[in-house]
Design a protein around this motif. Sequence first.
Motif, PDB file in Angstrom:
ATOM      1  N   ASP A 181       0.837  -1.204   0.000  1.00  0.00           N
ATOM      2  CA  ASP A 181       0.000   0.000   0.000  1.00  0.00           C
ATOM      3  C   ASP A 181       0.872   1.255   0.000  1.00  0.00           C
ATOM      4  N   HIS A 182       1.893   1.266   0.839  1.00  0.00           N
ATOM      5  CA  HIS A 182       2.853   2.371   0.845  1.00  0.00           C
ATOM      6  C   HIS A 182       4.125   1.928   1.545  1.00  0.00           C
ATOM      7  N   CYS A 183       5.145   2.709   1.346  1.00  0.00           N
ATOM      8  CA  CYS A 183       6.472   2.339   1.842  1.00  0.00           C
ATOM      9  C   CYS A 183       7.095   3.630   2.391  1.00  0.00           C
ATOM     10  N   VAL A 184       7.444   3.633   3.670  1.00  0.00           N
ATOM     11  CA  VAL A 184       7.793   4.885   4.354  1.00  0.00           C
ATOM     12  C   VAL A 184       9.296   5.024   4.566  1.00  0.00           C
ATOM     13  N   ALA A 185       9.805   6.235   4.285  1.00  0.00           N
ATOM     14  CA  ALA A 185      11.223   6.533   4.493  1.00  0.00           C
ATOM     15  C   ALA A 185      11.407   7.342   5.762  1.00  0.00           C
ATOM     16  N   GLN A 264      11.517   2.814   6.789  1.00  0.00           N
ATOM     17  CA  GLN A 264      11.033   2.600   8.154  1.00  0.00           C
ATOM     18  C   GLN A 264       9.972   1.507   8.210  1.00  0.00           C
ATOM     19  N   HIS A 265       8.950   1.621   7.349  1.00  0.00           N
ATOM     20  CA  HIS A 265       7.958   0.541   7.337  1.00  0.00           C
ATOM     21  C   HIS A 265       7.337   0.360   5.973  1.00  0.00           C
ATOM     22  N   ILE A 266       6.857  -0.858   5.769  1.00  0.00           N
ATOM     23  CA  ILE A 266       6.161  -1.218   4.535  1.00  0.00           C
ATOM     24  C   ILE A 266       4.742  -1.585   4.940  1.00  0.00           C
ATOM     25  N   ALA A 267       3.766  -0.938   4.319  1.00  0.00           N
ATOM     26  CA  ALA A 267       2.369  -1.240   4.622  1.00  0.00           C
ATOM     27  C   ALA A 267       1.840  -2.205   3.577  1.00  0.00           C
ATOM     28  N   MET A 268       1.272  -3.311   4.059  1.00  0.00           N
ATOM     29  CA  MET A 268       0.727  -4.326   3.161  1.00  0.00           C
ATOM     30  C   MET A 268      -0.783  -4.393   3.358  1.00  0.00           C
ATOM     31  N   ILE A 330      -2.740  -1.768  11.712  1.00  0.00           N
ATOM     32  CA  ILE A 330      -1.996  -2.230  12.888  1.00  0.00           C
ATOM     33  C   ILE A 330      -0.522  -2.295  12.495  1.00  0.00           C
ATOM     34  N   PHE A 331       0.350  -2.117  13.471  1.00  0.00           N
ATOM     35  CA  PHE A 331       1.788  -2.050  13.206  1.00  0.00           C
ATOM     36  C   PHE A 331       2.517  -3.141  13.972  1.00  0.00           C
ATOM     37  N   THR A 332       3.441  -3.814  13.302  1.00  0.00           N
ATOM     38  CA  THR A 332       4.249  -4.815  14.003  1.00  0.00           C
ATOM     39  C   THR A 332       5.313  -4.087  14.829  1.00  0.00           C
ATOM     40  N   PHE A 343       6.468  -3.510   9.932  1.00  0.00           N
ATOM     41  CA  PHE A 343       5.416  -3.594   8.913  1.00  0.00           C
ATOM     42  C   PHE A 343       4.106  -3.051   9.433  1.00  0.00           C
ATOM     43  N   GLU A 344       3.296  -2.569   8.508  1.00  0.00           N
ATOM     44  CA  GLU A 344       1.926  -2.159   8.813  1.00  0.00           C
ATOM     45  C   GLU A 344       1.001  -3.074   8.016  1.00  0.00           C
ATOM     46  N   ILE A 345      -0.101  -3.485   8.629  1.00  0.00           N
ATOM     47  CA  ILE A 345      -1.139  -4.213   7.906  1.00  0.00           C
ATOM     48  C   ILE A 345      -2.313  -3.242   7.826  1.00  0.00           C
TER      49      ILE A 345
HETATM   50 FE   FE2 Z   1       2.046   3.628   7.196  1.00  0.00          FE
END
Ligand code: FE2
Length: 376
Positions: A181-185, A264-268, A330-332, A343-345
């Motif tokens: 969905d998105h990928c955060v720097a 920082q995180h990848i949202a799936m 939700i965030f791991t 990761f984010e779901i």
């Molecule tokens: Fe996010």
Amino acid sequence: MATLLSKKKKDETLKDFLPLEGTDFIEFYVGNAKQAAHYYQSAFGFEPLAYAGPETGIKEKVSYALRQNKITFVFSTALHASHDIAAHVHLHGDGVKTIALRVANAETAWNETTKRGARSYLETTRLQDNYGELVMSGIHLYGETIHLFIERENYNGAFMPGYTAWNPTYQGSPTGLLYVDHCVANVGWNQMNRWVDFYEEVMGFRNILSFDDKDISTEYSALMSKVMSNGNGYVKFPINEPAEGKKKSQVEEYLDFYQGEGVQHIAMATHDIIKTVSQLQQRGIEFLKVPDSYYKDLLSRVGNIDEQLEPLQELGILVDRDDEGYLLQIFTKPVEDRPTLFFEIIQRKGAQSFGKGNFKALFEAIEREQEARGNL
Ligand code: FE2
């Protein structure tokens, strides 16, 4: 005058000189790709796709490609201490090296971005095997992260030349993760606008949302964030930088432990977050928890939702609403020992935003973890 100029700039960026078809794959440089591949199979439900290593003629490294629906992850490890991957892992720990973007023409993508100021990582390269031709090129980003442009219309192999189809006895079973969905720097102090400009000018992206330190602050720490989107909205990159607070920003903690800027995180995305998160928790994925008080007035904050409150609270799933609908997320916890990548779901039910209403509860949860690590 400023308005006119910015309108002109906007019109220019609206011409999509870099049409993207989505995220092709994300490559992680890790200390032990074999074990990482097993973790992403068993815990996240990715399925084996392809393998590259000495047996396929690649002498210096091994890579495992895994897939779940439209998400492809690649885990690579160096076989020798002198390889770049070894240096990357030594400095950063396990982390994302490559966000590969699918394009119709990798050569055009390289030409268009480098002529606008991108630093080349890889000039257009044509890889061939019995399954056809895959073309790729690449540019540098923040820190040591890169974008590769992948053109695979004329390629029918399992993943890419150099890889062989990988079909081990053990297979992960999917958990309903669908696409990135998105990928955060996370970038350094005062670097957010530099990378916003980069995505606007070099990649033709637009800034679709901005959060200042007043939006994203708790009693102790703060950050700022701007969300960049490509023309068709398939690819979104929020960019965070730390902001001054009473204590250390979570972005600063990341920068300290990653030794620089990075993902920082990848949202799936999933279509059924309750089912997906239940399975992930059963398989040992750890998530950040918000206090039960978060759920007390949840429905008065977000209005009616299709889901029952009880399983959301039990699993720790957060809800937020915007003008277009709502989202569940939700965030791991970090998925390696350094407090870096997580990761984010996310399940979107109309909402196209990023959960601004959850920032405070979420960042307080992160701070409790930071404090436990002695880094707040
Ligand atoms: Fe996010």
